[in-house]
Design a protein around this motif. Sequence first.
Motif, short mmCIF file in Angstrom:
data_model
loop_
_atom_site.label_atom_id
_atom_site.label_comp_id
_atom_site.label_asym_id
_atom_site.label_seq_id
_atom_site.Cartn_x
_atom_site.Cartn_y
_atom_site.Cartn_z
N LYS A 187 0.84 -1.18 0.00
CA LYS A 187 0.00 0.00 0.00
C LYS A 187 0.89 1.24 0.00
O LYS A 187 1.84 1.34 0.77
N LEU A 188 0.55 2.23 -0.85
CA LEU A 188 1.34 3.45 -0.90
C LEU A 188 1.29 4.19 0.44
O LEU A 188 2.30 4.74 0.89
N SER A 189 0.13 4.17 1.08
CA SER A 189 0.00 4.86 2.37
C SER A 189 0.93 4.26 3.42
O SER A 189 1.55 4.97 4.22
N GLU A 190 1.07 2.93 3.40
CA GLU A 190 1.95 2.26 4.36
C GLU A 190 3.41 2.58 4.07
O GLU A 190 4.19 2.88 4.98
N VAL A 191 3.79 2.55 2.77
CA VAL A 191 5.17 2.86 2.40
C VAL A 191 5.52 4.29 2.78
O VAL A 191 6.62 4.57 3.30
N SER A 192 4.59 5.21 2.53
CA SER A 192 4.84 6.61 2.87
C SER A 192 5.05 6.78 4.38
O SER A 192 5.95 7.50 4.83
N ARG A 193 4.24 6.11 5.14
CA ARG A 193 4.31 6.22 6.60
C ARG A 193 5.60 5.61 7.14
O ARG A 193 6.21 6.14 8.09
N ARG A 194 6.08 4.54 6.56
CA ARG A 194 7.23 3.83 7.09
C ARG A 194 8.56 4.35 6.57
O ARG A 194 9.56 4.34 7.28
N LEU A 195 8.59 4.82 5.29
CA LEU A 195 9.87 5.05 4.64
C LEU A 195 10.18 6.51 4.35
O LEU A 195 11.35 6.89 4.30
N ILE A 196 9.17 7.34 4.11
CA ILE A 196 9.44 8.75 3.80
C ILE A 196 9.82 9.49 5.08
O ILE A 196 9.23 9.27 6.15
N HIS A 197 10.79 10.35 4.96
CA HIS A 197 11.27 11.13 6.12
C HIS A 197 10.09 11.90 6.72
O HIS A 197 9.28 12.49 6.00
N PRO A 198 9.95 11.86 8.06
CA PRO A 198 8.81 12.53 8.72
C PRO A 198 8.62 13.98 8.29
O PRO A 198 7.48 14.45 8.19
N GLU A 199 9.70 14.70 8.04
CA GLU A 199 9.59 16.11 7.68
C GLU A 199 9.08 16.31 6.25
O GLU A 199 8.63 17.40 5.89
N ARG A 201 6.77 14.05 4.73
CA ARG A 201 5.54 13.29 4.49
C ARG A 201 4.36 14.18 4.09
O ARG A 201 3.64 13.90 3.13
N GLU A 202 4.14 15.26 4.82
CA GLU A 202 2.99 16.14 4.53
C GLU A 202 3.13 16.76 3.14
O GLU A 202 2.17 16.82 2.37
N ARG A 203 4.34 17.22 2.81
CA ARG A 203 4.56 17.84 1.51
C ARG A 203 4.34 16.83 0.37
O ARG A 203 3.70 17.14 -0.64
N ILE A 204 4.84 15.63 0.57
CA ILE A 204 4.69 14.61 -0.47
C ILE A 204 3.22 14.22 -0.65
O ILE A 204 2.75 14.01 -1.77
N ALA A 205 2.49 14.14 0.46
CA ALA A 205 1.06 13.80 0.37
C ALA A 205 0.31 14.85 -0.44
O ALA A 205 -0.55 14.53 -1.27
N LYS A 206 0.66 16.15 -0.22
CA LYS A 206 0.01 17.22 -1.00
C LYS A 206 0.41 17.14 -2.48
O LYS A 206 -0.42 17.35 -3.37
N GLU A 207 1.68 16.84 -2.73
CA GLU A 207 2.15 16.73 -4.11
C GLU A 207 1.43 15.60 -4.86
O GLU A 207 1.02 15.75 -6.01
N ILE A 208 1.29 14.50 -4.17
CA ILE A 208 0.60 13.37 -4.78
C ILE A 208 -0.85 13.73 -5.09
O ILE A 208 -1.39 13.42 -6.16
N PHE A 222 12.30 13.68 -2.55
CA PHE A 222 12.07 13.60 -1.11
C PHE A 222 13.12 12.68 -0.49
O PHE A 222 13.88 12.01 -1.20
N ARG A 223 13.12 12.67 0.83
CA ARG A 223 14.08 11.84 1.57
C ARG A 223 13.38 10.58 2.08
O ARG A 223 12.20 10.61 2.44
N GLU A 230 19.84 4.93 7.67
CA GLU A 230 20.48 5.75 6.65
C GLU A 230 19.42 6.55 5.89
O GLU A 230 18.35 6.04 5.54
N GLU A 231 19.72 7.83 5.66
CA GLU A 231 18.82 8.68 4.88
C GLU A 231 19.33 8.78 3.45
O GLU A 231 20.52 8.92 3.22
N ARG A 232 18.39 8.76 2.53
CA ARG A 232 18.75 8.89 1.10
C ARG A 232 17.76 9.84 0.43
O ARG A 232 16.61 9.96 0.86
N ILE A 233 18.23 10.49 -0.62
CA ILE A 233 17.35 11.35 -1.40
C ILE A 233 16.80 10.57 -2.60
O ILE A 233 17.58 10.00 -3.35
N MET A 234 15.48 10.59 -2.72
CA MET A 234 14.81 9.90 -3.83
C MET A 234 14.32 10.92 -4.84
O MET A 234 13.70 11.92 -4.47
N ARG A 235 14.57 10.66 -6.08
CA ARG A 235 13.99 11.46 -7.18
C ARG A 235 13.15 10.53 -8.06
O ARG A 235 13.65 9.51 -8.53
N SER A 236 11.91 10.92 -8.27
CA SER A 236 11.02 10.07 -9.05
C SER A 236 10.20 10.92 -10.00
O SER A 236 10.06 12.12 -9.83
#
Length: 236
Positions: A187-199, A201-208, A222-223, A230-236
């Motif tokens: 589920k995208l919602s689960e992946v977002s909650r577990r893997l996207i950097h907390p700071e 998450r809100e911005r990515i949800a609005k973008e989506i 996003f991160r 480990e933190e990584r930067i994702m570009r999609s």
Amino acid sequence: AWMISQEGIELFCPVPGHTGKSVFENCEEFSDLISMANKMMKGEQGVASYLFDKTRGKQHENVKKHAAYIPVHIADTFWTIVIASNEEEVLANLVALRNQLFLVFSLLFAGCFFLSYYGMKSWGIVQEEKNRKKTEKALRHSEALLHHSQVLASIGSFVWELQTDFLQWSKNMFAIHGLEEDSFSGKLSEVSRRLIHPEDRERIAKEIGKMVEQGRVWSMEFRIVRPDGEERIMRS
């Protein structure tokens, strides 16, 4: 049916009062009959048509008849037998035969039509199945090329179904996030909650939400936070 002798005497006739008399006396008003009788008296064999005065009570009508005659030799003489049929009876038989033939040909035509229809339909199904297999083969080939390309480039791909929130990842996506392939439900919602950097998450949800609403191409940065921290930067 009727019969005359070599001298033209009617030995048998279905018309009352004719038997035993000369055909020339009985049929003097019918020239076609007299002509046929002359040929019969010569011992000839053949066919003829003539008009006959048919009487029913007070009603008189000329009936066209078709006849076939043949001599029957007896010792040194002969009698001639005539078989005559009303044209209406002959045509009625022909009409019945025509109707039967029409019915047979109609059934044959209908049968050929249905056979052709279902034959073409079956041929279409076979062709459709061939095209489907060909398309599937081409798709598998394309997917294999894409997978190899992603492996070589160390990038991943995903498919997200908006209605069900179902998320399907490629193997490289699991490797990038440091996850096992069976470690989340998809589920995208689960992946977002577990893997996207907390700071982020809100911005990515609005973008989506904007991309879905406006139908824009998926494009964002996003991160992510891997399970090892480990933190990584994702570009999609």
